[in-house]
Design a protein around this motif. Structure first.
Motif, short mmCIF file in Angstrom:
data_model
loop_
_atom_site.label_atom_id
_atom_site.label_comp_id
_atom_site.label_asym_id
_atom_site.label_seq_id
_atom_site.Cartn_x
_atom_site.Cartn_y
_atom_site.Cartn_z
N GLU A 8 8.67 0.68 -0.52
CA GLU A 8 9.29 -0.11 0.52
C GLU A 8 8.19 -0.95 1.16
O GLU A 8 7.28 -0.41 1.78
CB GLU A 8 9.92 0.81 1.57
CG GLU A 8 11.03 1.68 0.99
CD GLU A 8 11.60 2.63 2.02
OE1 GLU A 8 11.41 2.41 3.24
OE2 GLU A 8 12.24 3.60 1.61
N TYR A 10 5.80 -2.91 3.46
CA TYR A 10 5.49 -2.76 4.88
C TYR A 10 4.57 -3.91 5.23
O TYR A 10 3.59 -4.15 4.52
CB TYR A 10 4.79 -1.42 5.09
CG TYR A 10 4.65 -1.02 6.54
CD1 TYR A 10 5.70 -0.41 7.20
CD2 TYR A 10 3.47 -1.25 7.23
CE1 TYR A 10 5.58 -0.03 8.52
CE2 TYR A 10 3.34 -0.87 8.55
CZ TYR A 10 4.40 -0.26 9.19
OH TYR A 10 4.28 0.11 10.50
N LYS A 27 5.69 2.66 2.56
CA LYS A 27 6.18 4.00 2.82
C LYS A 27 6.02 4.82 1.55
O LYS A 27 6.41 4.39 0.47
CB LYS A 27 7.65 3.92 3.24
CG LYS A 27 8.17 5.17 3.85
CD LYS A 27 9.57 4.91 4.42
CE LYS A 27 10.03 6.11 5.20
NZ LYS A 27 11.35 5.87 5.78
N SER A 32 5.45 6.86 6.67
CA SER A 32 5.21 5.44 6.91
C SER A 32 3.70 5.20 7.08
O SER A 32 2.96 6.11 7.43
CB SER A 32 5.98 4.97 8.14
OG SER A 32 5.29 5.29 9.31
N TRP A 38 -0.81 9.50 6.55
CA TRP A 38 -0.55 8.62 5.40
C TRP A 38 -1.71 8.63 4.41
O TRP A 38 -1.49 8.70 3.20
CB TRP A 38 -0.26 7.19 5.86
CG TRP A 38 0.23 6.31 4.76
CD1 TRP A 38 1.54 6.14 4.39
CD2 TRP A 38 -0.55 5.51 3.87
NE1 TRP A 38 1.61 5.28 3.33
CE2 TRP A 38 0.34 4.87 2.98
CE3 TRP A 38 -1.90 5.27 3.73
CZ2 TRP A 38 -0.08 4.01 1.98
CZ3 TRP A 38 -2.33 4.41 2.72
CH2 TRP A 38 -1.42 3.79 1.86
#
Length: 80
Positions: A8, A10, A27, A32, A38
């Protein structure tokens, strides 16, 4: 086995300079890019990917010894 990852996009909000490589975070496994964990999740994913690639190559060359011999013929012996 590595699970498929949904990428996805970002937005990259950090300023970029010519010296700094551009990176786009996304993600990853439901984490996220602004989550403090992360980096750990990303490193774990890199390790899983590397292990999977290594394991697939090892299995291939274990089952194809003639190809391994050709590959080893390209390697130069140490010059000690």
């Amino acid at each position: 086995m590595i699970e498929p990852v949904q990428f996805e996009p970002y937005p990259d909000l950090s300023p970029s300079t010519d010296e700094e490589p551009k990176r786009r975070r996304f993600k990853l496994h439901g984490v996220s890019p602004d989550d403090p964990t992360w980096e750990d999740v990303a490193q774990s994913t890199r390790n899983d990917l590397a292990w999977s690639a290594y394991d697939n190559h090892r299995k291939y060359y274990d089952s194809h010894p003639q190809d391994l011999a050709k590959l080893n013929a390209l390697v130069l012996p140490p010059s000690n």
